[in-house]
Design a protein around this motif. Structure first.
Motif, short mmCIF file in Angstrom:
data_model
loop_
_atom_site.label_atom_id
_atom_site.label_comp_id
_atom_site.label_asym_id
_atom_site.label_seq_id
_atom_site.Cartn_x
_atom_site.Cartn_y
_atom_site.Cartn_z
N THR A 1 34.66 -17.08 -44.44
CA THR A 1 35.75 -17.14 -43.48
C THR A 1 37.07 -16.78 -44.14
O THR A 1 38.13 -17.08 -43.62
CB THR A 1 35.86 -18.55 -42.87
OG1 THR A 1 35.89 -19.51 -43.93
CG2 THR A 1 34.69 -18.83 -41.97
N VAL B 1 33.14 -20.14 -32.47
CA VAL B 1 32.49 -20.73 -33.64
C VAL B 1 31.13 -21.29 -33.23
O VAL B 1 31.05 -22.13 -32.34
CB VAL B 1 33.36 -21.85 -34.23
CG1 VAL B 1 32.65 -22.51 -35.42
CG2 VAL B 1 34.72 -21.31 -34.65
N TRP C 1 29.17 -23.60 -28.46
CA TRP C 1 30.16 -22.96 -29.31
C TRP C 1 31.53 -23.62 -29.12
O TRP C 1 31.79 -24.24 -28.09
CB TRP C 1 30.29 -21.48 -28.97
CG TRP C 1 29.03 -20.70 -29.16
CD1 TRP C 1 27.86 -20.83 -28.45
CD2 TRP C 1 28.80 -19.68 -30.13
NE1 TRP C 1 26.92 -19.95 -28.92
CE2 TRP C 1 27.47 -19.22 -29.95
CE3 TRP C 1 29.59 -19.10 -31.12
CZ2 TRP C 1 26.92 -18.21 -30.74
CZ3 TRP C 1 29.05 -18.08 -31.89
CH2 TRP C 1 27.73 -17.65 -31.71
N LEU D 1 37.70 -23.91 -42.09
CA LEU D 1 36.51 -23.60 -41.31
C LEU D 1 35.70 -22.57 -42.08
O LEU D 1 36.25 -21.56 -42.54
CB LEU D 1 36.91 -23.04 -39.94
CG LEU D 1 35.81 -22.32 -39.14
CD1 LEU D 1 34.81 -23.33 -38.62
CD2 LEU D 1 36.42 -21.53 -37.99
N GLN D 2 34.42 -22.82 -42.24
CA GLN D 2 33.53 -21.86 -42.88
C GLN D 2 32.31 -21.64 -41.98
O GLN D 2 31.62 -22.60 -41.62
CB GLN D 2 33.06 -22.36 -44.25
CG GLN D 2 34.18 -22.47 -45.27
CD GLN D 2 33.67 -22.89 -46.64
OE1 GLN D 2 32.56 -23.41 -46.76
NE2 GLN D 2 34.47 -22.67 -47.65
N VAL D 3 32.08 -20.38 -41.62
CA VAL D 3 30.92 -20.02 -40.82
C VAL D 3 29.95 -19.26 -41.71
O VAL D 3 30.17 -18.10 -42.05
CB VAL D 3 31.30 -19.17 -39.59
CG1 VAL D 3 30.05 -18.78 -38.80
CG2 VAL D 3 32.27 -19.93 -38.70
N ARG E 1 25.05 -22.40 -41.14
CA ARG E 1 25.88 -23.60 -41.10
C ARG E 1 27.31 -23.27 -40.69
O ARG E 1 27.83 -22.21 -41.00
CB ARG E 1 25.95 -24.26 -42.48
CG ARG E 1 24.65 -24.78 -43.02
CD ARG E 1 24.83 -25.23 -44.47
NE ARG E 1 25.19 -24.12 -45.34
CZ ARG E 1 26.19 -24.12 -46.22
NH1 ARG E 1 26.94 -25.20 -46.36
NH2 ARG E 1 26.43 -23.05 -46.98
N THR E 2 27.94 -24.24 -40.02
CA THR E 2 29.38 -24.21 -39.79
C THR E 2 29.95 -25.49 -40.39
O THR E 2 29.53 -26.59 -40.01
CB THR E 2 29.72 -24.13 -38.30
OG1 THR E 2 29.28 -22.86 -37.79
CG2 THR E 2 31.21 -24.26 -38.07
N GLU E 3 30.88 -25.34 -41.33
CA GLU E 3 31.50 -26.49 -41.98
C GLU E 3 32.98 -26.52 -41.62
O GLU E 3 33.69 -25.53 -41.83
CB GLU E 3 31.32 -26.44 -43.49
CG GLU E 3 29.87 -26.62 -43.93
CD GLU E 3 29.75 -26.92 -45.41
OE1 GLU E 3 30.80 -27.00 -46.09
OE2 GLU E 3 28.61 -27.09 -45.88
N CYS F 1 29.62 -30.88 -40.66
CA CYS F 1 28.76 -29.71 -40.83
C CYS F 1 27.73 -29.65 -39.70
O CYS F 1 26.99 -30.61 -39.47
CB CYS F 1 28.06 -29.75 -42.18
SG CYS F 1 26.89 -28.40 -42.45
N LEU G 1 28.71 -14.19 -39.21
CA LEU G 1 29.00 -14.69 -37.87
C LEU G 1 27.92 -14.26 -36.88
O LEU G 1 27.60 -15.00 -35.94
CB LEU G 1 30.37 -14.18 -37.42
CG LEU G 1 30.85 -14.60 -36.03
CD1 LEU G 1 31.00 -16.12 -35.94
CD2 LEU G 1 32.17 -13.91 -35.70
#
Length: 689
Positions: free
Chosen positions: A5, A24, A36, A86-88, A92-94, A107, A334
């Motif tokens: 991200t 997201v 989402w 935000l990390q996609v 995983r999305t953290e 997460c 993504l």
């Protein structure tokens, strides 16, 4: 290693700027179980189904007795935690929040590891909460999380009922519609209203779990830190009647070092797809598993899968960046869960996997051939078995007495009912069909599967059908009549040069299949015809420094994305100069947010740009074509799961969202996949596994 991200913005060397996804991914498994966040932060709006309908979740943290909201647009009577990052990643999305000296990492992990079809079909997402001190002091932290009954209905006026269960080490909350109208309707803008939504948490680590109205549940936690379940639980009632929620809380005691707790969100639809009047179960149910078995299995797998997902994500992102650059890696990461979640995996009568795509907001068809085609690179790279599971139902349909046309079908029905083609003239008429398009698609897909597997056994099962389509293309493919192609939104067109490319390459691919099958005379015959057609194409499509959109339209141009198969399948029907000339022309035609599809309009397709970029022989040209896609995704005002059809001048979505075709972004990873070179991809997959 960089985060997927972040990217180097180029303004100041070494400095990075956060990437803002248009939406997201949070809970992503299939076209009905796909939730989402369509805003900048988790607290700015409610979470939504990919269609845009609210399917809310709410998260609240009490820090040293004071409540803060970290998920959901309400309640607004308490302050929100600051969303720090935000990390996609692919699986995983953290999201990291901070408030009052505490850092909270939330997460959402959907363990969609592609080589494990059972796991891939299991509709269970882990939500993990990790709290730690960020001011060096101890803190008392408790976490509240809920999801609403909206997740289990098509519209909120539908009535729901619920129950609480205990099994082994799990507490399980369950909610579903009263009517349970399984497979009773089909269409595009729909949510599921049969089966049940589950929230499961450990009996030994959770304070409490309850099902009650949203205001009572959230308000009780805010004021007391406890769940307050009322005595009068009116049931059944509409999902919008005081908004019933399934909620649980976790006590994290005193936080100095990181402390984690987790829960599972799952959806058991029990029956998923109707395939020619046979109701098929989700693949994970093929051996008799029930919902509670699935939840227990997922709970036991948590530690192992958490580690495997992290390792997988980091390797995939590293490989993506190495192949196409950091901005490419961001877009492909993504696209990962979106591609998979636009499909449903079911078991046929023998327990074998069948995988059906849904045309999200492009008409609701399922098993559409020209949707499978652009998404195919994802499955060729990660697990060819998944591509075979998509192509086989179409081949079986085309070989049946139901399909009477000489060309390949377009689709299998309208999701979730695969009872025969509905697009254009359907089974009865040739009106608005895509004959050259779908014949070319099917031949190229089957050839890619066989080359990926290193043998022709799959094609042999359907040989008469494949040869029928190859002969059709010999007759109709070089100069197509006025007809639709996969870009049907652009309307009918005759003499389509890119469509002709597909037909020629498909004939070449069939010649390669003949060679693999030991049919050498046929292989030579089809190969010579393909070579002759390619030479003719070079003459009739030529236009100064590029090649035309249509043979009869001087000065026109278009992306020749279909040409990429000449390299991937090692067909070598066209000279390298063709691609070089086209790429040079494209680089002078770009707008701020990308290369238009052709000379008629300013709109484009995300998947086709990456296919076109794959034609470039140097990385600078590739990245020059891909970078505007990144800018589109980062700046688009359309807050929806990645659209593949948008305006290159405004970054505005035209239509389509959350479609599987974004799997086409993985085409760069197939560059070295040529005849005899499939082992390199197979080796890569083994490393990932």
């Amino acid at each position: 290693m960089f985060s997927p991200t972040e990217f180097s913005n180029g303004a100041e060397p070494g400095q990075r700027t956060p990437f803002r996804p248009p939406a997201v991914p949070l809970v992503t498994h299939d076209p009905y179980f796909s939730v989402w966040q369509m805003s900048d932060t988790l607290t700015e709006d409610w979470s939504r189904h990919w269609t845009g309908t609210i399917q809310a979740m709410c998260g609240i943290a009490r820090i040293d007795g004071k409540a803060y909201r970290f998920a959901g647009a309400g309640p607004d009577c308490i302050p929100t935690m600051h969303q720090v990052s935000l990390q996609v990643w692919p699986t995983r999305t953290e999201i990291v929040f901070e408030a009052a000296g505490v850092r909270l990492n939330v997460c959402f992990a959907s363990p969609l590891l592609p080589w494990d079809i059972h796991l891939l079909s299991r509709p269970a997402t882990y939500v993990t909460f990790t709290a730690s001190s960020c001011d060096g002091r101890p803190h008392s932290v408790s976490v509240y999380f809920d999801v609403t009954a909206e997740w289990a209905v098509n519209h909120p006026q539908q009535k729901v009922e619920w129950s609480k269960h205990h099994r082994d080490d799990l507490h399980v909350l369950r909610i579903g519609s009263v009517d349970q109208p399984a497979l009773e309707k089909s269409g595009d803008n729909l949510r599921i209203d049969w089966g049940h939504l589950y929230l499961a948490y450990g009996a030994d680590i959770a304070n409490d779990g309850a099902i009650c109205g949203a205001d009572v549940s959230r308000g009780g936690f805010i004021s007391t830190g406890m769940l307050m379940e009322p005595l009068d639980l009116r049931m059944p009632r509409a999902a919008c009647d005081e908004h019933p929620v399934m909620a649980c809380t976790f006590e994290l005691v005193v936080v100095e070092g990181p402390i984690s707790r987790h829960l599972i969100l799952a959806y058991d639809d029990e029956v998923s797809i109707e395939y020619f009047n046979r109701k098929l179960k989700p693949y994970w149910r093929r051996n008799g598993l029930e919902a509670f078995d699935m939840l227990s299995e997922a709970w036991s797998d948590y530690n192992e899968l958490s580690a495997r997902c992290r390792e997988f994500d980091e390797k995939v992102v590293h490989d993506l960046a190495a192949e196409g650059g950091e901005k490419y890696a961001v877009i492909a990461a993504l696209a990962y869960r979106q591609c998979l979640a636009a499909h449903k995996i079911v078991a046929d009568e023998e327990g074998e996997p069948m995988m059906f795509s849904k045309e999200n907001f492009s008409n609701g068809c399922l098993g559409t051939v020209d949707v499978t085609y652009p998404g195919a690179p994802f499955f060729l790279y990660f697990n060819v078995d998944l591509l075979r599971a998509q192509v086989t139902p179409v081949l079986a349909y085309a070989a049946s007495s139901r399909w009477r046309h000489q060309f390949a079908p377009h689709d299998l029905g309208t999701y979730p009912l695969a009872n025969g083609q509905v697009y254009g003239g359907g089974e009865e008429s040739e009106t608005n069909q895509m004959p050259v398009e779908e014949c070319g698609n099917m031949l190229l897909l089957v050839a890619a599967i066989c080359m990926r597997e290193g043998n022709v056994a799959y094609a042999k099962q359907y040989w008469p059908l494949l040869e029928q389509w190859a002969k059709y293309l010999l007759d109709k493919g070089l100069d197509p009549d006025n007809q639709l192609c996969t870009d049907d939104f652009a309307g009918h067109m005759a003499h389509n040069a890119n469509l002709s490319l597909k037909a020629i390459l498909a004939i070449g691919a069939f010649a390669a299949l003949c060679e693999m099958a030991g049919k050498r005379a046929k292989a030579r015959g089809y190969r010579k015809r393909a070579e002759r057609m390619a030479a003719d194409w070079m003459l009739i499509a030529a236009d100064a420094d590029h090649y035309r959109l249509a043979f009869d339209k001087k000065g026109s141009w278009s992306q020749k994305y279909n040409l990429v198969w000449d390299r991937i399948l090692d067909l070598r029907l066209f000279p390298d100069d063709l691609a070089r000339k086209e790429i040079a022309h494209y680089l002078g035609r770009q707008n701020v947010f990308g290369l238009p599809l052709d000379s008629r309009h300013s709109y484009t397709k995300t998947d086709w740009i990456v296919w076109t970029a794959a034609l470039a022989s140097d990385s600078d040209a590739r990245q020059a074509l891909i970078a505007p896609i990144y800018e589109f995704a980062h700046r688009s005002p359309s807050r929806v799961p990645l659209t593949d059809w948008y305006c290159t001048k405004t970054a505005q979505q035209i239509e389509f969202q959350a479609r599987s075709v974004v799997g086409g972004t993985y085409i760069l990873m197939l560059e070295e996949m040529r005849l005899g070179a499939g082992q390199a991809v197979k080796k890569s997959r083994a490393v990932l596994a």
